[in-house]
Each structure stands twice: as structure tokens, then as C-alpha cells.
Scaffold this active site. Structure first.
Site, mmCIF file in Angstrom:
data_model
loop_
_atom_site.group_PDB
_atom_site.id
_atom_site.type_symbol
_atom_site.label_atom_id
_atom_site.label_comp_id
_atom_site.label_asym_id
_atom_site.label_seq_id
_atom_site.Cartn_x
_atom_site.Cartn_y
_atom_site.Cartn_z
ATOM 1 N N SER A 52 -17.749 -13.924 18.994
ATOM 2 C CA SER A 52 -17.988 -15.362 19.167
ATOM 3 C C SER A 52 -16.698 -16.162 19.051
ATOM 4 O O SER A 52 -15.890 -15.956 18.146
ATOM 5 C CB SER A 52 -18.980 -15.870 18.116
ATOM 6 N N TYR A 98 -17.469 -18.145 30.407
ATOM 7 C CA TYR A 98 -16.221 -18.794 29.954
ATOM 8 C C TYR A 98 -15.133 -17.801 29.557
ATOM 9 O O TYR A 98 -14.061 -18.194 29.112
ATOM 10 C CB TYR A 98 -16.499 -19.765 28.797
ATOM 11 N N LYS A 110 -32.110 -17.469 19.112
ATOM 12 C CA LYS A 110 -32.321 -18.840 19.610
ATOM 13 C C LYS A 110 -33.783 -19.293 19.603
ATOM 14 O O LYS A 110 -34.072 -20.464 19.446
ATOM 15 C CB LYS A 110 -31.786 -18.962 21.036
ATOM 16 N N SER A 154 -16.889 -19.455 18.835
ATOM 17 C CA SER A 154 -17.249 -20.722 18.184
ATOM 18 C C SER A 154 -16.429 -20.993 16.922
ATOM 19 O O SER A 154 -16.016 -22.137 16.692
ATOM 20 C CB SER A 154 -18.740 -20.749 17.851
ATOM 21 N N ARG A 209 0.859 -1.189 0.000
ATOM 22 C CA ARG A 209 0.000 0.000 0.000
ATOM 23 C C ARG A 209 0.897 1.241 0.000
ATOM 24 O O ARG A 209 1.321 1.734 1.047
ATOM 25 C CB ARG A 209 -0.929 -0.041 1.208
ATOM 26 N N ARG A 239 -3.933 4.033 -2.864
ATOM 27 C CA ARG A 239 -5.338 4.448 -2.780
ATOM 28 C C ARG A 239 -5.509 5.916 -2.403
ATOM 29 O O ARG A 239 -4.852 6.417 -1.494
ATOM 30 C CB ARG A 239 -6.058 3.623 -1.727
ATOM 31 N N GLY A 285 -31.640 -17.508 28.644
ATOM 32 C CA GLY A 285 -31.590 -18.751 27.880
ATOM 33 C C GLY A 285 -30.732 -19.816 28.540
ATOM 34 O O GLY A 285 -31.122 -20.992 28.601
ATOM 35 N N ALA A 299 -32.106 -15.849 34.693
ATOM 36 C CA ALA A 299 -33.321 -16.440 34.141
ATOM 37 C C ALA A 299 -33.399 -16.211 32.636
ATOM 38 O O ALA A 299 -34.472 -16.016 32.079
ATOM 39 C CB ALA A 299 -34.538 -15.857 34.850
ATOM 40 N N ASP A 344 -27.034 -27.026 24.675
ATOM 41 C CA ASP A 344 -26.652 -26.359 25.928
ATOM 42 C C ASP A 344 -27.059 -27.188 27.147
ATOM 43 O O ASP A 344 -26.283 -27.326 28.101
ATOM 44 C CB ASP A 344 -27.331 -24.986 26.034
#
Ligand code: NAP
Length: 499
Positions: A231, A438, A282, A233, A32, A58, A354, A352, A318
């Protein structure tokens, strides 16, 4: 092939980064030139370099830093061609003014930082007709279907074309553009030095998403959420896929609630084989599901979808993960006889939402007496009515002793790591303490429970377990939980943690 953008102010840093990348197996870099401070020594940057380079300079209007005149900019690009740059990147409005010369290949590019235009195929053909060896189109994704239009345009192109959508909605296109036929994709040198919104670092592209192994037959999985950037995951699933030698890739799909329906209707066009589902989808995603397991029916929420032909099956991993990780901890840390949750007479579930609902349901099903305790007591009462347990107000959580304490609130999660939902003075050595948080694994609650002599189940135990059960649903084999756990720990140690 992954092309890594190098954007440094000093020539020696550009040269050092290119050398480093070439030594690490990177076969193409984009220099660049608009980032160079002072006079650009084009010859020094392009002669005898350790791997081929694209010359790019650019303007600010195209997301760059060029501060000189347009005439000077084009002179820099022409000089790079003369000095033997492997490629030169020419924006579509100047491609006609800079002629082909020598062996340098022409990338004719178009950027749109606001939207993905409706007429991508027309745009692609216009760029291809400008004597392009490669067409590059990078546009902002405002809707998940922008990604599909982009990838399908790449697939239909007769001149090699790189199509990428910017922004976090567009991130999957960066990994999948090659699967649809692009000659290479772009990544940054460092995660912190993004050259375009939604870009990812080359190590992540190579090691997490295994870009070079993604081909036409590679199955596509992912997590659908909004937001999705935090996330973990993708890190966990991709590590397990690599370890198991499965030809699949797992991507983060950011899908706002109002765009969910269209995303699912278009699932076959990616084509999606499976999805992890998280906040806020969900429950709402269930309207698209053709088959659900008993847990999904009972809990009213899913975290796992499997696609097969026209059918979409929903699972909830879960709940099973909560009980299985609890049982594993009891086996490993428990006294004789207390090896499954039936040895735990009663449990207090904090929160209280998910996660609380899944844990309460799973424990109840195994005969444990459950009390749900919530800041918003009506939510706790709703769960209590559904799963057949007690509900109490947040302030009442210390009133009665419980054998097991489950934190299903975000209290203690990064960045509020000095908070606990259950004060140390109320912990007792006979308790099993299960913190679903976690990130970090060793929350204040976990540390204090450990110091008290309690048996511990961490959110990492549960997270890895739920991912492992998803993996089994999708791929029919058990993943290495050790690999998943290590990938998760590496990511939480090195990543900028979510707030
Ligand atoms: P959710 O649906 O948003 O529910 C969060 C619950 O926590 C609500 O009941 C909320 O009470 C309560 N809460 C929030 N802040 C609180 C505070 N400062 N003090 C007391 N209560 C508070 O979220 P979720 O999906 O259930 O997830 C909850 C947590 O579980 C997450 O943060 C995550 O760490 C963990 N989790 C872990 C895994 C895993 O695999 N390890 C999986 C899923 C979730 P109000 O209703 O009053 O707001």
C-alpha cells in the site's frame, strides 16, 4: 530515538556505515557482531566511535549468524563491554552469566520467532530482574491483538522496555513502541537488508513515519488490508500530515479477514482515529459501522472510517475522487464547454469490481450513460442492476463508440506493464481515457491514449484525490495534493513495485 542495525561482514564497512549514520543524525547503532567475517576486532569497532553503539552477537537460534562456540560468543560480548560499548545486548538465558561492568548498559532481550507469548508482563518482569537497564522483547505477531498486548506491556513496564512485534502484522509496533514509552526503536540500514521480519529502513522510519515526532498525544490512522505491504497510502498520508504540521501518524495494518472483527472491537486501545479500508475489507467492515454516508449506502462499500468515541462513520471517497479527477482533467485539457462530466455523454467502464462499482455509480449519479464491461459478465450485470446502467461482455467492448473509457481492472499494472485492456486501434482523439491503475501512472493505455490525442485521467489523479478527501474528513483541512503526488511518485519510482 531510532537505533539502526549495522550488519556487515567487514570491519571497514561497519565503521563506514556508522560514520554515515552519525553524520545523518542517527544517535544510536546496533553493531551485529555475528555478521563479521573472520576474527572480530572489537576494540576497532567500539573505541572512539562517532555515536553510541550496542554490541549484539546473535546465535542462529535467535535469528543471528554466529558460527563460533557459545564460549567465544560470550567472550566477544565481554570484550565489547571492556572496550566501552554503550550497551550490550544479552539474551535472557545468558544475562545471568555476563556481569555488569563499567558504564556499559545492559539490554536484556528475548526473541520468539513463532508467536507472541500470552504472559508478556511476566516475561518482562523476569527480564527486568536480570539487572536490566533496558528490556527488549521481540516476538512474532500472528494476530493484530498481539500488537496491543505488546504495546500495553511496554506502557505498564517500570524498567524502560522496548516491545516490538515481528512480521508484517507487527509492523505498527515498530513505529508506536516509543509512543507507549519505549526508549528507542530498531530499524535497518537498508530496506533490502532486513535483520528481522517486518523491519523497515531507518529513512522510512525517520522520514515517512517521523518516529521521533510520534508522542503520547499523536493520533493514529492507518490502512487496514490483507495484504498491506504494497500500500502506498502510508507514504501519501504521512507526507501530507508532515506538510500540514498535524500530530498524527498513518500506519499499515495487515488484518486477515477472520481477524477483522476483533481488530475493530479493539480500535480504542491503539487508539485509532481513522482508517482507510481496502481489499478484502471494504464491504465486510460495514457491519461495525454506526453511521454511513449516502455513497456508502448506495455502493455498499467503504474506503474510509472515522472513529469518535463509540461511533464509527463510514465514507466512500473513491466515487467522489473518480468524478472530481475526471472533471479536473476536463477543465484542464477540455475544449470550451466540456468542463464537467455532464459533457461526457456516455462512458464504458472496464471491470466490475469495487473500483468499477464506485466509478459507475458516481458517473451515473451525474447523468452519464454508463456501460459496464466485464470478463465475468454476471458481475457487470449486478452493478448494472444496482446503479441503473448497461452491462456487456468483455468481448463486446469495441462494438459501440464511447466518449469516455475507464479502466477499472488491474490490466496494465506492474508487473504486466505491456498489457492494455483497450487496444490502441480502437482509441479515438475525442475520447477521455481514465485509467484507475496508478502503479505505474503511465500505463500502456495512458501512453497510447496520449499518443492518439485523447484527454487523460490517471490513477494517480484518482488515488491522490481519494486520499485528499479522506484527509479532509479526518483532519478538517485540505492537504497539499502536490505533496501527496510527489510522495507517491517518489515511492513508486524507488520502491520494489508490487506484483
Ligand atoms: P477487484 O474488485 O478485484 O476487481 C477487478 C476487476 O477487474 C474484476 O471485474 C475482474 O474481472 C477484472 N479483471 C481482472 N483481471 C482482468 C483481466 N486480465 N482482464 C479483464 N478483466 C480483468 O479490484 P478493484 O478494487 O475494483 O480494483 C481494480 C483496479 O482499480 C485496481 O487494480 C487498481 O489498479 C484500481 N484502483 C485504483 C484506485 C485509485 O485510487 N486510483 C482505487 C481503487 C482501485 P473478474 O471478475 O472476471 O475477475
Amino acid at each position: 530515538m531510532i537505533c539502526v542495525g549495522i550488519a556487515r561482514g567487514r570491519h571497514r564497512h561497519v565503521i563506514a556505515e556508522q560514520k554515515f549514520l552519525a553524520e545523518n543524525g542517527i544517535g544510536l547503532v546496533e553493531l551485529r557482531l555475528d555478521f563479521i567475517q573472520g576474527k572480530i576486532q572489537v576494540k576497532r569497532l567500539f573505541r572512539d566511535r562517532p555515536c553510541p553503539a550496542i554490541a549484539t552477537c546473535r546465535r542462529v537460534s535467535d535469528g543471528g549468524h554466529w558460527a563460533g562456540t557459545e564460549e567465544e560468543r560470550q567472550l566477544v560480548l565481554r570484550t565489547a563491554i571492556v572496550e566501552g560499548a554503550a550497551y550490550v545486548d544479552l539474551e535472557d538465558d545468558i544475562a545471568g552469566q555476563v556481569r555488569r561492568y563499567g558504564p556499559t548498559k545492559r539490554i536484556v532481550s528475548h526473541h520468539d520467532f513463532q508467536k507472541t507469548p500470552a504472559d508478556l508482563a511476566v516475561l518482562q518482569r523476569r527480564l527486568a530482574d536480570m539487572d536490566a537497564d533496558i528490556v527488549k522483547i521481540a516476538t512474532m505477531a500472528n494476530h493484530p491483538s498481539d500488537n496491543l498486548r505488546m504495546l500495553e506491556m511496554v506502557q505498564a513496564a517500570t524498567v524502560p522496555t522496548i516491545g516490538i512485534c515481528m512480521g508484517d502484522i507487527g509492523m505498527p509496533t515498530r513505529v508506536l513502541t516509543g509512543r507507549f514509552g519505549a526508549p528507542f526503536t530498531y530499524a535497518t540500514f537498508h530496506e533490502d537488508r532486513l535483520l528481522a521480519p517486518g523491519q523497515i529502513g531507518w529513512r522510512q522510519m525517520r522520514d515517512v513515519y517521523r518516529y521521533d515526532a510520534v508522542g503520547k498525544a499523536t493520533k493514529v490512522y492507518g490502512v487496514v488490508a490483507d495484504p498491506v505491504g504494497h500500500s502506498l497510502s502510508p507514504v501519501v498520508h504521512n507526507a501530507a500530515l508532515a506538510a500540514a504540521g498535524i500530530d498524527a501518524v498513518y500506519l499499515p495494518f495487515r488484518v486477515p479477514a477472520e481477524q477483522l472483527d476483533e481488530f475493530i472491537w479493539e480500535a480504542a486501545r491503539w487508539p485509532l482515529a481513522g482508517l482507510s479500508v481496502t481489499i478484502p475489507h471494504k464491504e465486510s467492515i460495514l457491519r461495525h459501522v454506526t453511521t454511513r454516508d449516502d455513497l456508502v449506502n448506495a455502493i455498499g462499500a467503504t474506503n474510509t472510517l472515522s472513529f469518535s468515541g463509540d461511533s464509527i462513520t463510514a465514507h466512500n471517497t473513491d466515487a467522489a475522487a473518480a468524478v472530481e479527477s475526471l472533471e479536473k482533467a476536463l477543465r484542464e485539457q477540455g475544449e470550451a464547454g466540456l468542463v464537467d462530466v455532464t459533457g461526457v455523454n456516455n462512458a464504458l467502464v472496464l471491470g466490475a469490481g469495487g473500483a468499477a462499482r464506485a466509478v459507475a455509480f458516481a458517473l451515473r449519479k451525474r447523468g452519464v450513460e454508463v456501460t459496464v464491461c466485464s470478463r465475468t459478465v454476471e458481475r457487470a450485470r449486478r452493478i448494472a442492476a444496482e446503479v441503473g446502467c448497461k452491462a456487456i461482455d468483455w468481448t463486446a467492448r469495441y462494438k459501440l463508440p464511447h466518449a469516455c473509457i475507464v479502466n477499472a481492472t488491474p490490466v496494465g499494472m506492474h508487473p504486466l506493464v505491456n498489457e492494455t485492456p483497450f487496444e490502441k486501434e480502437h482509441l479515438r482523439p475525442y475520447m477521455v481515457v481514465f485509467d484507475t491503475v496508478y502503479n505505474p501512472e503511465n500505463t500502456l493505455l495512458v501512453k497510447e491514449a496520449r499518443a492518439t490525442g485523447c484527454r487523460i485521467v490517471t490513477g494517480v489523479d484518482m488515488f491522490v484525490r481519494q486520499a485528499a478527501i479522506q484527509f479532509r474528513h479526518w483532519h478538517g483541512v485540505e492537504p497539499s495534493e502536490q505533496v501527496m503526488r510527489e510522495a507517491l511518485k517518489r515511492a513508486t519510482a524507488s520502491a520494489k513495485l508490487p506484483t
